[in-house]
Design an enzyme around this catalytic site. Structure first.
Site, PDB file in Angstrom:
ATOM      1  N   ASN A  16     101.436  99.541  54.100  1.00  0.00           N
ATOM      2  CA  ASN A  16     100.415  98.502  53.952  1.00  0.00           C
ATOM      3  C   ASN A  16     101.015  97.113  53.780  1.00  0.00           C
ATOM      4  O   ASN A  16     100.811  96.239  54.617  1.00  0.00           O
ATOM      5  CB  ASN A  16      99.527  98.789  52.736  1.00  0.00           C
ATOM      6  CG  ASN A  16      98.266  99.545  53.079  1.00  0.00           C
ATOM      7  OD1 ASN A  16      98.002  99.844  54.238  1.00  0.00           O
ATOM      8  ND2 ASN A  16      97.485  99.872  52.064  1.00  0.00           N
ATOM      9  N   THR A  28      93.374  95.685  56.064  1.00  0.00           N
ATOM     10  CA  THR A  28      92.056  96.017  55.506  1.00  0.00           C
ATOM     11  C   THR A  28      92.173  96.406  54.032  1.00  0.00           C
ATOM     12  O   THR A  28      91.228  96.930  53.446  1.00  0.00           O
ATOM     13  CB  THR A  28      91.403  97.175  56.291  1.00  0.00           C
ATOM     14  OG1 THR A  28      92.343  98.254  56.397  1.00  0.00           O
ATOM     15  CG2 THR A  28      90.980  96.741  57.675  1.00  0.00           C
ATOM     16  N   ASP A  73      93.768 107.030  50.399  1.00  0.00           N
ATOM     17  CA  ASP A  73      94.729 106.297  51.231  1.00  0.00           C
ATOM     18  C   ASP A  73      96.075 106.144  50.533  1.00  0.00           C
ATOM     19  O   ASP A  73      97.119 106.154  51.176  1.00  0.00           O
ATOM     20  CB  ASP A  73      94.162 104.914  51.580  1.00  0.00           C
ATOM     21  CG  ASP A  73      93.091 104.980  52.665  1.00  0.00           C
ATOM     22  OD1 ASP A  73      92.936 106.054  53.278  1.00  0.00           O
ATOM     23  OD2 ASP A  73      92.417 103.962  52.901  1.00  0.00           O
ATOM     24  N   GLY A  74      96.050 106.004  49.201  1.00  0.00           N
ATOM     25  CA  GLY A  74      97.293 105.877  48.448  1.00  0.00           C
ATOM     26  C   GLY A  74      98.195 107.086  48.623  1.00  0.00           C
ATOM     27  O   GLY A  74      99.423 106.956  48.746  1.00  0.00           O
ATOM     28  N   ARG A 115     102.248  82.909  34.975  1.00  0.00           N
ATOM     29  CA  ARG A 115     102.774  81.684  35.576  1.00  0.00           C
ATOM     30  C   ARG A 115     102.801  81.787  37.096  1.00  0.00           C
ATOM     31  O   ARG A 115     102.978  82.870  37.656  1.00  0.00           O
ATOM     32  CB  ARG A 115     104.200  81.415  35.082  1.00  0.00           C
ATOM     33  CG  ARG A 115     104.278  81.065  33.601  1.00  0.00           C
ATOM     34  CD  ARG A 115     105.731  80.897  33.186  1.00  0.00           C
ATOM     35  NE  ARG A 115     105.868  80.610  31.770  1.00  0.00           N
ATOM     36  CZ  ARG A 115     105.832  79.386  31.241  1.00  0.00           C
ATOM     37  NH1 ARG A 115     105.673  78.341  32.040  1.00  0.00           N
ATOM     38  NH2 ARG A 115     105.964  79.197  29.950  1.00  0.00           N
ATOM     39  N   ARG A 156     104.013  76.969  45.645  1.00  0.00           N
ATOM     40  CA  ARG A 156     103.746  77.453  44.292  1.00  0.00           C
ATOM     41  C   ARG A 156     102.412  78.173  44.342  1.00  0.00           C
ATOM     42  O   ARG A 156     101.395  77.608  44.764  1.00  0.00           O
ATOM     43  CB  ARG A 156     103.697  76.295  43.293  1.00  0.00           C
ATOM     44  CG  ARG A 156     105.076  75.731  42.970  1.00  0.00           C
ATOM     45  CD  ARG A 156     105.016  74.668  41.890  1.00  0.00           C
ATOM     46  NE  ARG A 156     104.477  75.167  40.625  1.00  0.00           N
ATOM     47  CZ  ARG A 156     105.146  75.961  39.782  1.00  0.00           C
ATOM     48  NH1 ARG A 156     106.381  76.352  40.072  1.00  0.00           N
ATOM     49  NH2 ARG A 156     104.601  76.356  38.657  1.00  0.00           N
ATOM     50  N   TYR A 185      94.744  95.112  50.401  1.00  0.00           N
ATOM     51  CA  TYR A 185      94.920  93.980  49.482  1.00  0.00           C
ATOM     52  C   TYR A 185      94.864  92.638  50.212  1.00  0.00           C
ATOM     53  O   TYR A 185      94.276  91.671  49.729  1.00  0.00           O
ATOM     54  CB  TYR A 185      96.265  94.164  48.768  1.00  0.00           C
ATOM     55  CG  TYR A 185      96.495  93.288  47.562  1.00  0.00           C
ATOM     56  CD1 TYR A 185      95.432  92.726  46.850  1.00  0.00           C
ATOM     57  CD2 TYR A 185      97.792  93.030  47.120  1.00  0.00           C
ATOM     58  CE1 TYR A 185      95.662  91.933  45.738  1.00  0.00           C
ATOM     59  CE2 TYR A 185      98.024  92.235  46.005  1.00  0.00           C
ATOM     60  CZ  TYR A 185      96.959  91.691  45.316  1.00  0.00           C
ATOM     61  OH  TYR A 185      97.191  90.905  44.222  1.00  0.00           O
ATOM     62  N   SER A 186      95.464  92.579  51.382  1.00  0.00           N
ATOM     63  CA  SER A 186      95.477  91.353  52.181  1.00  0.00           C
ATOM     64  C   SER A 186      94.060  90.850  52.445  1.00  0.00           C
ATOM     65  O   SER A 186      93.787  89.646  52.360  1.00  0.00           O
ATOM     66  CB  SER A 186      96.199  91.631  53.510  1.00  0.00           C
ATOM     67  OG  SER A 186      96.000  90.584  54.433  1.00  0.00           O
ATOM     68  N   LEU A 187      93.146  91.761  52.743  1.00  0.00           N
ATOM     69  CA  LEU A 187      91.759  91.388  53.043  1.00  0.00           C
ATOM     70  C   LEU A 187      91.092  90.767  51.822  1.00  0.00           C
ATOM     71  O   LEU A 187      90.387  89.758  51.921  1.00  0.00           O
ATOM     72  CB  LEU A 187      90.978  92.622  53.514  1.00  0.00           C
ATOM     73  CG  LEU A 187      89.518  92.406  53.912  1.00  0.00           C
ATOM     74  CD1 LEU A 187      89.425  91.482  55.111  1.00  0.00           C
ATOM     75  CD2 LEU A 187      88.843  93.744  54.219  1.00  0.00           C
TER      76      LEU A 187
END
Length: 294
Positions: A146, A187, A72-73, A157, A174, A189-191
């Site tokens: 994506n 589907t 996919d990348g 931090r 924060r 990183y968010s997932l």
């Protein structure tokens, strides 16, 4: 008349499996009398290929179809480069998950023959544009299919920032950052950060906080036409980064402003005719396909 006469080929670099599939793909397309144009970096993996060579940008201008061999990348990278050209993209999966690259090398020729004969589904996916401003001056730009992600980089931090949507102040937060994702990225990183799965046809953007300081911070889904503005807090000691599909970074500083909007043009994805989003989710995410016997 063939719909796809001039076919561009892009492969992920540094993979023996990709080279094997590229050779198979090249032989098949030439045997079937297609005009094959290979991307210049990909050409270095196939010495003595004897094909026309072109940059990604030129592939978009002269090809009727571009086939991407990799994960996919690889398809994300090609999509960002080729979105403006409106050339359709077809993915052959030589990666791991394969939400976007859905033709398997195992039955490559059989599946490809059907697609090239016109038996396919086409869908359009939107991308995000983002800019970083410092003291009123543009510092950098990027695009993502994506997600656009504000993250700490190498720092451990938390980041303090303000979020505005369509000019309306939403909150100060924060956290370890914020994922701004398209339905395509929902589907990815968010997932993994707790965001919802969104159907690719949705015209929506999801904002997912990363390990927020307050437990009441939850993902927000907004209209795809929204303008999202992030203002990095002036008191931050760390210098966070903005990444685009995890493949490109821009270093930010306290006081910088990040603006994120939908790109004015979409990419065209080609899938085999039996492609089904929910079946892909079942397969890739390990959802049950039947209730186990008690």
């Amino acid at each position: 008349m063939d719909q796809f006469r001039n076919i561009g080929v892009i492969g992920r670099l540094g993979s023996v499996k990709v080279v094997e599939t590229l050779r198979q793909l090249k032989q098949y397309l030439i045997r079937e009398n297609y005009h094959v144009i290979i991307e210049d970096d990909t050409a270095s993996m196939l010495p003595g290929h004897g094909l026309q060579v072109a940059s990604k940008k030129l592939l978009g201008e002269i090809c009727d179809l571009v086939i991407v061999v990799g994960g996919d990348g690889s398809l994300l990278g090609a999509a960002r480069e080729l979105a403006k050209s409106n050339v359709p993209l077809l993915g052959v999966n030589r990666g791991r998950l394969g939400f976007l690259t859905d033709i398997s090398p195992v039955d490559l020729e059989e599946r490809l023959a059907k697609v090239l004969a016109g038996e396919f589904i086409e869908e359009k996916r939107f991308l995000l544009d983002a800019s970083v401003e410092r003291n009123g001056q543009a510092l950098g730009f990027g695009a993502a299919l994506n997600d656009v992600v504000l993250h700490p980089g190498k720092s451990t931090r938390m980041i303090g920032f303000d979020l505005f949507i369509d000019g309306h102040f939403v909150y100060s937060q924060r956290s370890d950052g914020l994922i701004v994702s398209t339905p395509t990225g929902s589907t990815a990183y968010s997932l993994s950060a707790g965001g919802p799965i969104m159907h690719p046809k949705l015209d929506a953007i999801v904002l997912v906080p990363m390990f927020p300081h307050t437990l009441s911070s939850r993902p927000i889904v907004v209209d795809g036409k929204s303008e999202i503005k992030l203002v990095i807090g002036e008191t931050n000691e760390a210098y966070p980064q903005i990444s685009f599909d995890g493949q490109m970074n821009i270093a930010c500083a306290p006081g910088d402003i990040i603006r994120i909007t939908k790109k004015p043009f979409k990419i065209r994805l080609i899938h085999p005719e039996d492609h089904n989003f929910y079946a892909t989710c079942r397969d890739k995410l390990g959802w049950a396909s039947e209730i186990a016997a008690s």
